[in-house]
Design a protein around this motif. Structure first.
Motif, short mmCIF file in Angstrom:
data_model
loop_
_atom_site.label_atom_id
_atom_site.label_comp_id
_atom_site.label_asym_id
_atom_site.label_seq_id
_atom_site.Cartn_x
_atom_site.Cartn_y
_atom_site.Cartn_z
N SER A 151 44.40 30.08 2.91
CA SER A 151 43.78 29.19 2.74
C SER A 151 43.87 28.19 4.57
O SER A 151 44.84 27.24 4.02
N SER A 152 42.47 27.55 5.03
CA SER A 152 43.03 26.15 6.40
C SER A 152 41.15 26.06 6.67
O SER A 152 40.34 26.20 6.05
N SER A 153 41.57 24.66 6.78
CA SER A 153 40.23 23.92 7.51
C SER A 153 40.68 22.57 8.03
O SER A 153 41.95 22.87 8.29
N TRP A 154 39.60 22.86 9.23
CA TRP A 154 39.23 21.73 10.09
C TRP A 154 39.14 20.26 9.78
O TRP A 154 37.74 19.95 9.24
N ILE A 155 39.60 19.29 10.03
CA ILE A 155 39.17 17.79 9.76
C ILE A 155 37.95 17.47 10.80
O ILE A 155 38.95 17.41 12.14
N ARG A 156 37.49 16.89 10.22
CA ARG A 156 36.55 15.83 11.67
C ARG A 156 36.29 15.36 11.82
O ARG A 156 36.56 14.47 10.13
N ALA A 157 35.97 14.30 13.18
CA ALA A 157 35.52 13.15 13.20
C ALA A 157 34.59 12.27 12.17
O ALA A 157 33.39 13.43 12.84
N ASP A 158 34.95 11.77 11.68
CA ASP A 158 33.07 10.57 10.81
C ASP A 158 32.83 9.69 12.37
O ASP A 158 31.94 9.37 11.59
N THR A 159 33.78 9.74 13.58
CA THR A 159 32.89 8.34 14.79
C THR A 159 33.44 8.79 15.20
O THR A 159 34.27 9.79 16.02
N SER A 160 32.32 8.71 17.11
CA SER A 160 32.81 8.70 17.82
C SER A 160 33.74 7.45 18.64
O SER A 160 33.92 6.76 17.75
N GLY A 161 34.82 8.04 18.82
CA GLY A 161 35.96 6.36 19.93
C GLY A 161 37.08 7.68 20.54
O GLY A 161 37.07 8.72 20.98
N PHE A 162 37.79 6.17 20.47
CA PHE A 162 38.82 6.56 21.03
C PHE A 162 40.27 6.81 19.69
O PHE A 162 40.04 6.70 18.78
N VAL A 163 41.20 7.65 20.36
CA VAL A 163 41.68 8.14 19.22
C VAL A 163 43.68 7.87 19.25
O VAL A 163 44.03 7.94 20.77
N ARG A 164 43.92 7.39 18.23
CA ARG A 164 45.25 7.28 17.93
C ARG A 164 45.47 7.79 17.33
O ARG A 164 45.83 8.12 15.39
N ASP A 165 46.61 9.24 17.08
CA ASP A 165 46.91 10.21 16.30
C ASP A 165 48.56 9.45 15.36
O ASP A 165 48.81 8.94 15.97
N ARG A 166 48.00 10.09 14.05
CA ARG A 166 49.26 9.51 13.46
C ARG A 166 50.25 10.22 12.90
O ARG A 166 51.59 10.21 11.74
N VAL A 167 49.75 11.78 12.96
CA VAL A 167 50.84 12.59 12.05
C VAL A 167 50.75 14.16 13.95
O VAL A 167 50.47 14.22 15.02
N GLN A 168 51.63 15.07 14.19
CA GLN A 168 51.63 15.62 15.24
C GLN A 168 52.25 17.15 14.55
O GLN A 168 51.47 17.26 12.79
#
Length: 355
Positions: A264-281
């Protein structure tokens, strides 16, 4: 002397007849055992009177055996697979001991020309199989590829990347409930295997309906060459050919890399709009409720945090640092042994990029 000549003539005719029985015909071109041939498979004539042709390279052993196709750029902006096939064709050590290998570096030629995922009729080629000889442009291309290439094969490897602004960790997607397909997926030699359901209209679905065992290799990003993804794909294909007994080569598997199956797998989606700062790769192991990214506004204020819904491995992510509410951001695969999978991913990179 006359009798001798007649005997020779009869023997020659017999050899020709036997050769014809083993002939492979693609696009009206005959490829006999022991031959290699480049073929321009005509697809369509555009309104500019320009012919669009699909390049095909066929390599045959004199000894009969499995027929395998390797295809790329079903989506025209997915370029890693083209480079994988280019390297394999140019590989002087690739000598078949039995069987037939069919390389199709660009299925969606028009998409490659326009650096576009889609066909000119705006259709996704991988959603219109089996297609139709009298259908849309995409449908006709699907029909030609299925009829001229796929239906004549026993096995197939279809090469893909992530979509535009998205990257995928090297992974195999396949019907892992099928024993032979699962064994091939493991032999390919990447850490992540995703048991993937067949999608309506996909190449995989039509291939399976024709009795073809098929693997889908996903790695890298659209419109980019990624060296790790290319090397992993090239090595994986050679492993499959060795497994099928088509080349004299030991299967090259790093003993540290044990493939793990995600069901199984799934996509995690944004709950708001804006500029992204990734914390994982990509390739990172994540825990339940771990912060995957922060989404902020134009003034630098954090508006929301994107959290993992459960423990897993990041196998795909969006690369562009802008997001709209509802956009898919991180693709997480779920395993029982996530920590071991993460270690194997690091071993894969060390093994391929240091060689």
């Amino acid at each position: 002397m006359i009798l001798l000549r007649k005997k020779q003539s009869h023997t020659k005719r017999k050899h020709v007849e036997l050769a014809d029985m083993n002939a492979l015909i693609i696009g009206g071109e005959t490829i006999l055992p022991g031959e290699s041939k480049k073929i321009d498979l005509q697809v369509v004539r555009l309104y500019t009177d320009t012919e669009v042709k699909m390049p095909v390279y066929v390599k045959r052993s004199r000894k009969s055996g499995p027929i395998v196709f390797v295809s790329a750029a079903v989506h025209g902006d997915e370029l890693n697979g083209i480079e994988i096939i280019r390297r394999l064709i140019r590989r002087s050590s690739l000598k078949l001991t039995k069987g037939t290998l069919i390389f199709v570096p660009m299925v969606n030629v028009y998409g490659v020309l326009n650096q576009s995922r889609y066909m000119p009729d705006r259709r996704d080629l991988n959603r219109v199989f089996p297609g139709s000889a009298r259908g849309s442009l995409a449908g006709r291309l699907a029909d030609i590829f299925l009829t001229e290439i796929v239906s004549k094969c026993d096995y197939g490897i279809d090469l893909h990347t992530g979509a535009i602004h998205r990257s995928n960790l090297p992974q195999i997607r396949a019907n892992l409930d099928d024993v032979e397909t699962r064994e091939m997926a493991k032999i390919f030699g990447v850490p992540v295997l995703l048991n993937s359901n067949l999608r309506d209209g996909s190449l995989r679905e039509s291939a399976v309906e024709h009795g073809v065992k098929i693997l889908l290799y996903e790695a890298g990003e659209a419109l980019r060459f990624d060296e790790l993804s290319i090397r992993a794909g090239e090595k994986g294909i050679l492993n499959i050919l060795a497994h099928l007994g088509m080349i004299r080569k030991k299967i090259s598997l790093n003993k540290k890399i044990v493939p793990f199956i995600a069901y199984s797998s799934s996509w995690i989606r944004a709950d708001t709009s804006g500029f992204v700062r990734d914390r994982v790769q990509i390739g990172d192991q994540v825990a339940k409720n771990q912060v995957l990214a922060e989404v902020g506004d134009a003034f630098g204020e954090v508006q929301s945090q994107v959290l993992a819904s459960r423990e897993g491995i990041v196998i795909g992510k969006q690369n562009i640092p802008l997001v709209q509410e509802g956009d898919a951001m991180f693709h997480i695969a779920y395993f029982k042994e996530s920590d071991e999978v993460a270690g194997n991913i690091g071993d894969l990179a060390d093994n391929l990029l240091d060689s």
